[in-house]
Design an enzyme around this catalytic site. Structure first.
Site, PDB file in Angstrom:
ATOM      1  N   CYS A 178      43.093 -41.695  38.256  1.00  0.00           N
ATOM      2  CA  CYS A 178      42.296 -40.477  38.156  1.00  0.00           C
ATOM      3  C   CYS A 178      40.945 -40.683  37.474  1.00  0.00           C
ATOM      4  CB  CYS A 178      43.086 -39.391  37.426  1.00  0.00           C
ATOM      5  SG  CYS A 178      44.519 -38.802  38.347  1.00  0.00           S
ATOM      6  N   LYS A 191      38.334 -43.174  39.173  1.00  0.00           N
ATOM      7  CA  LYS A 191      37.916 -42.677  40.482  1.00  0.00           C
ATOM      8  C   LYS A 191      37.094 -41.396  40.359  1.00  0.00           C
ATOM      9  CE  LYS A 191      41.201 -40.704  42.844  1.00  0.00           C
ATOM     10  NZ  LYS A 191      40.802 -39.271  42.900  1.00  0.00           N
ATOM     11  N   LEU A 204      41.858 -38.768  21.448  1.00  0.00           N
ATOM     12  CA  LEU A 204      41.051 -39.442  20.435  1.00  0.00           C
ATOM     13  C   LEU A 204      41.741 -40.722  19.971  1.00  0.00           C
ATOM     14  CD1 LEU A 204      39.581 -36.599  18.177  1.00  0.00           C
ATOM     15  CD2 LEU A 204      38.413 -37.963  19.918  1.00  0.00           C
ATOM     16  N   LYS A 243      49.223 -47.208  31.474  1.00  0.00           N
ATOM     17  CA  LYS A 243      49.652 -46.424  30.317  1.00  0.00           C
ATOM     18  C   LYS A 243      51.170 -46.463  30.273  1.00  0.00           C
ATOM     19  CE  LYS A 243      49.767 -41.906  30.648  1.00  0.00           C
ATOM     20  NZ  LYS A 243      49.423 -40.482  30.848  1.00  0.00           N
TER      21      LYS A 243
END
Length: 441
Positions: free
Chosen positions: A262, A265, A252, A322
């Site tokens: 991931c 795709k 969140l 990330k």
């Protein structure tokens, strides 16, 4: 000690092979690139993943983990073969199974004893049945028993080793329950809940899980956009939502959206499978649309603050998709940088580990800096794109003194808006509210 072959040494394959070896098994990881295999033998990893290098070195030294380019060597004693190769998106969003087919064919040609073949790659529903057909077709002796087991991975890049060793669940699917139970025994030392299903259900669990997590992020990003125009703070909204045990606080975090290997795709592939089988995956399409729109909104927000981007120098903090990874696949930074350059801005950027991979994609289109303060020097605006820990405790007074204009766009809502304003920054977060009483949020 089990004899295991792992095909593929990417994030999934290398982590799987290293962790299986760390549990006391004898593992041979196969990769057809000789240079990569040689480096792995020396303990030089092709990816950055916290804790992985130590495990690879330890098990390499102990003789439990080996690397080769030879299928014959890798499968000589193997009772289990994990297929962990890439399944990139095709032109229509479908998963490209060329590498899976090649691996299954090469495995089949070398089957000489009973074998369990485990699909670790994320593959479309029905792939397990298809792999079984491929293996059966290419086996030299069709009477040798083999089974195909689906064993989807649920690893987060940046914490993959921890996730592998501490799984929430182990999902296994097969038409042969005994084969699934044999694979389950490999995970027994982890004391995780094991879910055994049929092949197609196991494959679907993976897609449904990733699609749901992507949906949570796109949902909170849509809430952030609404918060922004209504003057609410999405961080507090998310905190209030997350305390409800039915919702949970995980995934969140509002910002500039998801990327990586991931979610993009898998959501595309699931939508493609749904559409080609006659359903209307409108929610999945909305999830993708919201996600990619966040990057454009981010640049639009900067354009509004600066009054235009042509001739401006923009600093980027974080290039990987990330923190704690060097993976640049579908990283939001790439599209953001391309949009900035298209509008005439000059870009300088810093990332703790992903600069080399970023340069392969972006080339010399941007300036690569050695630290965050070099990024700030002479910048008309500073954009936080990936929330690496080292960006959370910067000397912001020093950052401001180095900048041409103290404009800070926080794409991950890391910084406290009030503190940034008190330091003299023009601060914009994602969904942090922006009304007459709190003009700087």
């Amino acid at each position: 000690m089990r004899e295991i072959c792992v095909i593929g040494v990417g994030y999934v394959g290398l982590v799987t092979g290293a962790c299986l070896a760390d549990l006391g098994n004898h593992v041979v990881c196969l990769n057809r690139n000789q240079e990569k295999a040689d480096k792995l033998k020396q303990g030089v990893l092709p990816i950055y993943e916290p804790g992985l290098e130590e495990i690879v070195r330890r098990n390499n030294d102990a003789g439990r983990l080996h690397f080769t380019t030879s299928y014959d060597e890798a499968m000589e004693d193997a009772a289990f073969v994990f297929i962990a190769v890439g399944t990139p998106s095709g032109d229509s969003g479908e998963a490209d199974l060329a590498s899976v087919k090649a691996a299954a064919t090469d495995v089949a040609r070398r089957v000489h004893q009973p074998l369990d073949i485990i699909n670790k790659s994320t593959v479309p529903i029905g792939t397990g049945d298809w792999v079984a057909d491929v293996v059966q077709e290419h086996m030299p002796d069709p009477d040798i028993p083999f089974s195909v087991v689906s064993n989807p991975e649920f690893l987060r890049e940046g914490s993959a080793v921890y996730d592998w060793m501490n799984p929430d669940r182990v999902v296994l699917g097969s038409t042969n329950r005994e084969a699934a139970e044999r694979v389950a025994e490999l995970y027994y030392p982890l004391h995780a809940e094991t879910i055994i299903t049929d092949l197609r259900t196991a494959e679907m669990i993976k897609y449904a899980s990733n699609a749901f997590l992507a949906t949570k992020i796109s949902f909170i990003n849509e809430m952030a956009n609404i918060c922004e125009v209504l003057g609410a703070d999405v961080k507090e909204v998310a905190r209030g939502m997350g305390t409800d045990h039915r919702i949970s606080p995980q995934f969140l975090g509002a910002g500039i959206g998801w990327g990586g290997s991931c979610f993009p795709k898998d959501v595309k592939a699931l939508a493609h499978m749904a559409a080609t089988h006659g359903t209307h995956p409108q929610m999945l399409r909305a999830v993708m649309e919201i996600n990619y729109d966040q990057r454009k909104r981010f640049v639009s927000k900067l354009r509004h603050v600066l009054g235009g981007l042509r001739g401006k120098t923009i600093g980027i903090l974080g290039l990987s998709f990330k923190p704690n990874t060097d993976d640049m696949r579908d990283a939001p930074s790439v599209e953001i940088i391309n949009l900035l350059r298209y509008e005439g801005a000059q870009v300088q950027a810093y990332d703790p580990v992903a600069a080399e991979n970023a340069e392969r994609i972006l080339g010399d289109a941007i300036t690569y800096c050695e630290d965050p303060y070099e990024v700030a020097e002479g910048a008309d605006a500073l954009l936080l794109v990936a929330e690496w820990n080292e960006f959370k405790q910067l000397n912001m007074e020093r950052v401001k003194s180095l900048m041409r204009e103290p404009v800070l766009l926080d794409g991950r809502n890391v910084y406290d808006p009030k503190r940034m304003r008190s330091l003299g920054f023009t601060y914009r977060g994602m969904g942090r509210g922006y009304n007459s009483r709190d003009r700087g949020a």
